[in-house]
Design a protein around this motif. Sequence first.
Motif, PDB file in Angstrom:
ATOM      1  N   VAL A  97       0.157  -5.254  -1.154  1.00  0.00           N
ATOM      2  CA  VAL A  97      -1.214  -6.020  -1.334  1.00  0.00           C
ATOM      3  C   VAL A  97      -1.295  -6.868   0.000  1.00  0.00           C
ATOM      4  O   VAL A  97      -0.565  -7.676   0.183  1.00  0.00           O
ATOM      5  N   GLY A  98      -2.449  -6.740   0.810  1.00  0.00           N
ATOM      6  CA  GLY A  98      -2.814  -7.556   1.765  1.00  0.00           C
ATOM      7  C   GLY A  98      -3.718  -8.374   1.605  1.00  0.00           C
ATOM      8  O   GLY A  98      -3.874  -8.728   0.473  1.00  0.00           O
ATOM      9  N   GLY A  99      -3.941  -9.383   2.587  1.00  0.00           N
ATOM     10  CA  GLY A  99      -3.605  -8.836   3.939  1.00  0.00           C
ATOM     11  C   GLY A  99      -4.618  -8.196   4.390  1.00  0.00           C
ATOM     12  O   GLY A  99      -5.387  -7.440   4.202  1.00  0.00           O
ATOM     13  N   TYR A 208      -0.249   9.116   1.231  1.00  0.00           N
ATOM     14  CA  TYR A 208      -0.380   7.703   1.223  1.00  0.00           C
ATOM     15  C   TYR A 208      -1.639   7.461   1.152  1.00  0.00           C
ATOM     16  O   TYR A 208      -2.692   7.802   1.789  1.00  0.00           O
ATOM     17  N   CYS A 209      -2.029   6.318  -0.058  1.00  0.00           N
ATOM     18  CA  CYS A 209      -3.240   5.912  -0.465  1.00  0.00           C
ATOM     19  C   CYS A 209      -3.465   4.601  -0.259  1.00  0.00           C
ATOM     20  O   CYS A 209      -2.650   3.501  -0.550  1.00  0.00           O
ATOM     21  N   SER A 210      -4.435   4.293   0.539  1.00  0.00           N
ATOM     22  CA  SER A 210      -4.834   2.881   1.097  1.00  0.00           C
ATOM     23  C   SER A 210      -6.493   2.432   0.712  1.00  0.00           C
ATOM     24  O   SER A 210      -7.250   3.350   1.003  1.00  0.00           O
ATOM     25  N   VAL A 211      -6.500   1.388  -0.120  1.00  0.00           N
ATOM     26  CA  VAL A 211      -7.853   1.061  -0.359  1.00  0.00           C
ATOM     27  C   VAL A 211      -8.250  -0.290   0.234  1.00  0.00           C
ATOM     28  O   VAL A 211      -7.581  -1.407   0.188  1.00  0.00           O
ATOM     29  N   ASP A 212      -9.314   0.110   1.562  1.00  0.00           N
ATOM     30  CA  ASP A 212      -9.705  -1.244   2.050  1.00  0.00           C
ATOM     31  C   ASP A 212     -10.709  -1.892   0.976  1.00  0.00           C
ATOM     32  O   ASP A 212     -11.912  -0.886   0.750  1.00  0.00           O
ATOM     33  N   PRO A 246      -0.989  10.767  -8.318  1.00  0.00           N
ATOM     34  CA  PRO A 246       0.033  11.730  -8.721  1.00  0.00           C
ATOM     35  C   PRO A 246       0.542  12.365  -7.504  1.00  0.00           C
ATOM     36  O   PRO A 246       1.660  12.711  -7.437  1.00  0.00           O
ATOM     37  N   ARG A 247      -0.180  12.357  -6.386  1.00  0.00           N
ATOM     38  CA  ARG A 247       0.151  13.174  -5.222  1.00  0.00           C
ATOM     39  C   ARG A 247       0.916  12.144  -4.167  1.00  0.00           C
ATOM     40  O   ARG A 247       1.207  12.468  -3.027  1.00  0.00           O
ATOM     41  N   ALA A 248       0.819  10.750  -4.630  1.00  0.00           N
ATOM     42  CA  ALA A 248       1.096   9.458  -3.510  1.00  0.00           C
ATOM     43  C   ALA A 248       2.477   9.109  -3.772  1.00  0.00           C
ATOM     44  O   ALA A 248       3.221   8.798  -4.628  1.00  0.00           O
ATOM     45  N   ASP A 249       3.003   8.654  -2.409  1.00  0.00           N
ATOM     46  CA  ASP A 249       4.386   8.159  -2.552  1.00  0.00           C
ATOM     47  C   ASP A 249       4.114   6.728  -2.075  1.00  0.00           C
ATOM     48  O   ASP A 249       5.119   6.050  -1.884  1.00  0.00           O
ATOM     49  N   GLY A 250       3.055   6.157  -1.649  1.00  0.00           N
ATOM     50  CA  GLY A 250       2.692   4.605  -1.502  1.00  0.00           C
ATOM     51  C   GLY A 250       1.151   4.274  -1.732  1.00  0.00           C
ATOM     52  O   GLY A 250       0.428   5.103  -1.714  1.00  0.00           O
ATOM     53  N   PHE A 251       1.320   2.975  -1.839  1.00  0.00           N
ATOM     54  CA  PHE A 251      -0.321   2.764  -2.180  1.00  0.00           C
ATOM     55  C   PHE A 251      -0.460   1.185  -1.533  1.00  0.00           C
ATOM     56  O   PHE A 251       0.363   0.343  -1.683  1.00  0.00           O
ATOM     57  N   ASP A 252      -1.442   0.967  -1.227  1.00  0.00           N
ATOM     58  CA  ASP A 252      -1.926  -0.526  -0.887  1.00  0.00           C
ATOM     59  C   ASP A 252      -3.494  -0.538  -1.083  1.00  0.00           C
ATOM     60  O   ASP A 252      -4.171   0.118  -1.088  1.00  0.00           O
ATOM     61  N   VAL A 253      -3.629  -2.077  -1.318  1.00  0.00           N
ATOM     62  CA  VAL A 253      -4.972  -2.589  -1.247  1.00  0.00           C
ATOM     63  C   VAL A 253      -5.063  -3.823  -0.536  1.00  0.00           C
ATOM     64  O   VAL A 253      -4.284  -4.660  -0.507  1.00  0.00           O
ATOM     65  N   VAL A 254      -5.996  -3.796   0.380  1.00  0.00           N
ATOM     66  CA  VAL A 254      -6.097  -4.617   1.364  1.00  0.00           C
ATOM     67  C   VAL A 254      -7.484  -5.258   1.764  1.00  0.00           C
ATOM     68  O   VAL A 254      -8.362  -4.902   1.182  1.00  0.00           O
ATOM     69  N   GLU A 255      -7.450  -6.418   2.435  1.00  0.00           N
ATOM     70  CA  GLU A 255      -8.825  -6.909   3.093  1.00  0.00           C
ATOM     71  C   GLU A 255      -9.286  -7.971   2.160  1.00  0.00           C
ATOM     72  O   GLU A 255     -10.675  -8.194   2.072  1.00  0.00           O
ATOM     73  N   VAL A 256      -8.875  -8.459   0.995  1.00  0.00           N
ATOM     74  CA  VAL A 256      -9.404  -9.238  -0.008  1.00  0.00           C
ATOM     75  C   VAL A 256      -9.142 -10.432   0.524  1.00  0.00           C
ATOM     76  O   VAL A 256      -7.887 -10.986   1.126  1.00  0.00           O
ATOM     77  N   ASN A 257     -10.187 -11.440   0.661  1.00  0.00           N
ATOM     78  CA  ASN A 257     -10.195 -12.751   0.922  1.00  0.00           C
ATOM     79  C   ASN A 257     -10.587 -13.795  -0.226  1.00  0.00           C
ATOM     80  O   ASN A 257     -10.834 -13.546  -1.223  1.00  0.00           O
ATOM     81  N   LEU A 267     -11.113  -6.515  -8.696  1.00  0.00           N
ATOM     82  CA  LEU A 267     -11.105  -5.261  -8.409  1.00  0.00           C
ATOM     83  C   LEU A 267      -9.870  -4.577  -7.943  1.00  0.00           C
ATOM     84  O   LEU A 267      -9.155  -3.734  -8.261  1.00  0.00           O
ATOM     85  N   ALA A 268      -9.427  -5.422  -6.969  1.00  0.00           N
ATOM     86  CA  ALA A 268      -7.888  -5.094  -6.202  1.00  0.00           C
ATOM     87  C   ALA A 268      -6.905  -5.006  -7.102  1.00  0.00           C
ATOM     88  O   ALA A 268      -6.157  -3.984  -7.292  1.00  0.00           O
ATOM     89  N   GLY A 269      -6.740  -5.956  -8.181  1.00  0.00           N
ATOM     90  CA  GLY A 269      -5.729  -6.123  -9.057  1.00  0.00           C
ATOM     91  C   GLY A 269      -5.750  -4.814 -10.392  1.00  0.00           C
ATOM     92  O   GLY A 269      -4.757  -4.118 -10.480  1.00  0.00           O
ATOM     93  N   LYS A 270      -7.049  -4.421 -10.358  1.00  0.00           N
ATOM     94  CA  LYS A 270      -7.209  -3.553 -11.235  1.00  0.00           C
ATOM     95  C   LYS A 270      -6.896  -2.084 -10.682  1.00  0.00           C
ATOM     96  O   LYS A 270      -6.424  -0.979 -11.261  1.00  0.00           O
ATOM     97  N   LEU A 271      -7.332  -1.803  -9.518  1.00  0.00           N
ATOM     98  CA  LEU A 271      -7.115  -0.548  -8.717  1.00  0.00           C
ATOM     99  C   LEU A 271      -5.580  -0.492  -8.436  1.00  0.00           C
ATOM    100  O   LEU A 271      -5.113   0.563  -8.651  1.00  0.00           O
ATOM    101  N   LEU A 272      -4.648  -1.391  -8.346  1.00  0.00           N
ATOM    102  CA  LEU A 272      -3.321  -1.374  -8.192  1.00  0.00           C
ATOM    103  C   LEU A 272      -2.676  -0.835  -9.645  1.00  0.00           C
ATOM    104  O   LEU A 272      -1.812  -0.197  -9.711  1.00  0.00           O
ATOM    105  N   ARG A 273      -3.277  -1.852 -10.578  1.00  0.00           N
ATOM    106  CA  ARG A 273      -2.744  -1.197 -12.019  1.00  0.00           C
ATOM    107  C   ARG A 273      -3.182   0.465 -12.357  1.00  0.00           C
ATOM    108  O   ARG A 273      -2.450   1.131 -12.858  1.00  0.00           O
TER     109      ARG A 273
END
Length: 292
Positions: A97-99, A208-212, A246-257, A267-273
């Motif tokens: 969680v970013g950051g 790897y899945c990254s959500v900005d 299901p295909r991912a070995d890691g996840f992040d959600v970033v750029e929340v201020n 939204l970020a917390g919900k997407l992590l869940r």
Amino acid sequence: MFPGATTDREAASYVVVGAPLDATTTFQPGTRFGPDRVRRFAETYDDYDPRTESRFSALGVHDAGDVRPWDDVPAYLDHLAAELRSVAYDDAVPLLVGGEHTVTYAGVETVDPDVLVVCDAHLDLREAYDGNPWNHACVTRRCLDDLGVDRAVIVGARTGSEAEWNRAADADVEVVAPEDAREWLDALGDGSAGDADDRPFAADESVYCSVDIDGLDPAYAPGTGTMEPFGLDPREVRDLVRAVAPRADGFDVVEVNDRDDGQAAALAGKLLREFAHSHASAVAEGRTGGSE
């Protein structure tokens, strides 16, 4: 602590790690508050998920707290990657969680995926920004050029420099514009076994899945550093996370201020869940892919 992340570290299947880096933000700062803000606005979510018939608190999630940053970004990323590798070595999935988006570099270095799937308004394919190759506007370029990611799929991108669009024309980059996202998601499927042959990933490719959070339209997520109109809607990003998990070995959600009333953090917390529920459901059904 992220709500429901109550499993002991040694027994965890998923580990939340906060990375409150706020060193290279180019417009509105505040990503240093992102991890705590995401945790705060996830407090109201019910534990039970009816879609997967599972409880978040029963998925084996641990919150390891934050890895505090300092002003030497490459050194911090090395340290963050070491922390994340300790998660991966224990066969747990890192949930970063970013950051600012630069922290994705550490997640990708840890997981070493074939494919990086990014939800982002920006291409982030600059070689450098204001002379700094570690600016958050360069993170996808760094992952491709420095970490050896085979391919990046950038969903929701709608802006970039001329040089970035030229780089995006190379074979190792796929850009899915916001107006094409639903069609791409339909091709991606919902992560079920029957969709495996139709998805735009090979059966043996790890992801790897990254959500900005700025990939979403700022009407939904105004609390981010560089807002860009005409973006994705929350259901599109939710469905992306569900399908890729299901295909991912890691996840992040970033750029929340901290520049809104909590919309971006919620939204970020919900997407992590959503990622954790979808990944855990796939594991239980034996339909994970990539390196699993």
